[in-house]
Design a protein around this motif. Structure first.
Motif, short mmCIF file in Angstrom:
data_model
loop_
_atom_site.label_atom_id
_atom_site.label_comp_id
_atom_site.label_asym_id
_atom_site.label_seq_id
_atom_site.Cartn_x
_atom_site.Cartn_y
_atom_site.Cartn_z
N GLY A 77 83.77 -67.99 -16.35
CA GLY A 77 83.83 -68.58 -17.65
C GLY A 77 84.40 -67.75 -18.98
O GLY A 77 84.60 -66.70 -18.91
N GLU A 78 84.70 -68.69 -19.91
CA GLU A 78 85.20 -68.01 -21.06
C GLU A 78 84.05 -67.23 -22.00
O GLU A 78 83.04 -67.44 -21.83
N ARG A 79 84.86 -66.05 -22.47
CA ARG A 79 84.13 -65.08 -23.09
C ARG A 79 84.66 -64.71 -24.52
O ARG A 79 85.95 -64.68 -24.52
N LEU A 80 83.89 -64.69 -25.53
CA LEU A 80 84.35 -64.23 -26.89
C LEU A 80 84.40 -62.82 -27.01
O LEU A 80 83.01 -62.45 -26.79
N ILE A 81 85.40 -61.82 -27.05
CA ILE A 81 85.32 -60.30 -27.32
C ILE A 81 85.78 -60.12 -28.74
O ILE A 81 86.70 -60.44 -29.17
N GLU A 82 84.85 -59.19 -29.11
CA GLU A 82 85.37 -58.77 -30.80
C GLU A 82 86.00 -57.51 -30.55
O GLU A 82 85.46 -56.53 -30.03
N ALA A 83 87.21 -57.40 -31.34
CA ALA A 83 87.90 -56.27 -31.54
C ALA A 83 88.53 -56.05 -32.71
O ALA A 83 89.25 -56.78 -33.46
N ASN A 84 88.10 -54.92 -33.36
CA ASN A 84 88.49 -54.64 -34.88
C ASN A 84 88.12 -55.84 -35.84
O ASN A 84 89.22 -56.20 -36.58
N GLY A 85 87.08 -56.50 -35.71
CA GLY A 85 86.78 -57.52 -36.51
C GLY A 85 87.59 -58.94 -36.08
O GLY A 85 87.24 -59.91 -36.89
N VAL A 86 88.05 -59.11 -35.15
CA VAL A 86 88.76 -60.32 -34.54
C VAL A 86 88.25 -60.82 -33.28
O VAL A 86 88.01 -59.90 -32.28
N GLU A 87 87.87 -62.09 -33.21
CA GLU A 87 87.27 -62.37 -32.11
C GLU A 87 88.33 -63.02 -31.11
O GLU A 87 89.00 -63.94 -31.58
N LEU A 88 88.37 -62.60 -29.82
CA LEU A 88 89.47 -63.35 -29.10
C LEU A 88 88.94 -63.83 -27.88
O LEU A 88 87.87 -63.46 -27.20
N CYS A 89 89.29 -64.94 -27.46
CA CYS A 89 88.79 -65.76 -26.34
C CYS A 89 89.48 -65.30 -25.17
O CYS A 89 90.80 -65.21 -24.92
N THR A 90 88.48 -64.82 -23.91
CA THR A 90 89.23 -64.41 -22.83
C THR A 90 88.46 -65.28 -21.66
O THR A 90 87.51 -65.85 -21.88
N GLU A 91 89.17 -64.90 -20.68
CA GLU A 91 88.48 -65.62 -19.31
C GLU A 91 88.86 -64.75 -18.23
O GLU A 91 90.10 -64.45 -17.69
N PRO A 92 87.62 -63.98 -17.59
CA PRO A 92 88.08 -63.22 -16.21
C PRO A 92 88.00 -64.16 -14.95
O PRO A 92 87.40 -65.03 -14.92
N PHE A 93 88.61 -63.59 -14.00
CA PHE A 93 88.43 -63.83 -12.55
C PHE A 93 88.46 -62.83 -11.66
O PHE A 93 89.09 -61.93 -11.94
N GLY A 94 87.46 -63.18 -10.30
CA GLY A 94 87.47 -62.01 -9.47
C GLY A 94 86.54 -61.07 -9.87
O GLY A 94 85.57 -61.34 -10.49
#
Length: 75
Positions: free
Chosen positions: A2-19
């Motif tokens: 499923g999707e995850r929000l990751i914070e990097a330098n104060g910015v939230e990026l939506c990611t989705e991992p597989f495997g």
């Protein structure tokens, strides 16, 4: 996973991992202005089945990643 929000330098990026995270990683970078969803689930799944840990993500101000008002971007 499923999707995850990751914070990097104060910015939230939506990611989705597989495997499996123990497999060698592959980061799928879509062109500017395009959502990570252009990398189709089936394609991501095939890469993961081939022994890769696949991560697709939305660029800042794209898709589900953080968005700022026009003319007011933060770092």
């Amino acid at each position: 996973m499923g999707e995850r929000l990751i914070e990097a330098n104060g910015v939230e990026l939506c990611t989705e991992p597989f495997g499996d995270p123990r497999d060698p990683p592959v980061l799928l970078v879509m062109g500017v202005g395009a959502s990570m969803l252009w990398w189709e689930d089936d394609f991501c799944g095939l890469l993961a089945e081939g022994g890769r840990f696949v991560i697709r993500y939305d660029h800042r101000d794209t898709g589900r990643s953080v968005t700022y008002q026009p003319g007011r971007p933060r770092s």
